[in-house]
Design a protein around this motif. Structure first.
Motif: not given
Length: 204
Positions: A38-53
């Motif tokens: 779950y921690a790995s998934l959360g860290c990975t999802l944290g990339i999405v806002p940077h991609l959108l930015a």
């Protein structure tokens, strides 16, 4: 589009221990295999806002605006220092059972998500790194950018999962030794504090 240079560079970036790796390893040691997933998934999802930015051009604004960069940077610093203090003050024994409750898993994912979303260097990384691998003659940069980002996120998730599973493999040694637990807890706290200090001192 998915050149060997892109894959190799991305792998090196993902493998370098940072806040996400340290957090995932600590979770794998303290709460087990499933929690580290779950921690790995959360860290990975944290990339999405940077991609959108990056796609929306917000990364360019932050790159040129000292105020915007500093605000996000010090928010990240504050969060890292919070994790350092919380880890240092935690005197509970490492849990033998894996985290399974929805509330616990959601909390883990949110913490991991915040670690990456509050990292301004990741947005700059997307702005400076990914466009280099988009063909100049491409009709639209959106599709290849999304494809490259997807590959980067998959690599991040896989590598973080491996880190977490390796940490889980050493849990027996940790759980059976209170001294090792204390040493690891202090080491993780120092690592979070050190990363926070490093982020505070970095420039764009």
């Amino acid at each position: 589009m998915f050149s060997a240079e892109f894959l190799l560079t991305s792998l090196v970036v993902v493998l370098i221990p940072g806040t996400g790796v340290i957090f995932t390893v600590s979770i794998g040691l303290m709460h087990g295999r499933l929690a580290s997933l779950y921690a790995s998934l959360g860290c990975t999802l944290g990339i999405v806002p940077h991609l959108l930015a990056t796609i929306l051009g917000l990364a360019a604004i932050m790159h040129t605006s000292a105020i915007a960069f500093q605000v996000l940077k010090y928010a990240g610093v504050a969060y890292l220092l919070y994790l350092a203090v919380a880890t240092w003050r935690d005197r509970s024994a490492f849990s033998v059972q894996e985290v399974r409750q929805k509330g616990d898993t959601a909390s883990l994912m949110i913490k991991a998500f915040l670690l990456n979303i509050l990292n301004p260097k990741l947005t700059i990384f997307f702005l400076a790194f990914l466009p280099q691998f988009v063909a100049t003659d491409a009709q639209s940069s959106l599709e290849p950018l999304l494809g490259l980002s997807a590959i980067f996120m998959v690599m991040t998730f896989v590598v973080f999962v491996i880190y977490g599973q390796l940490a889980h493999a050493f849990r027996a040694v940790v759980i059976n030794s209170p001294k090792v637990q204390s040493w690891l807890r202090r080491s993780f706290a120092a690592a979070f504090a050190g990363l926070g200090l490093q982020l505070a001192l970095t420039e764009r």
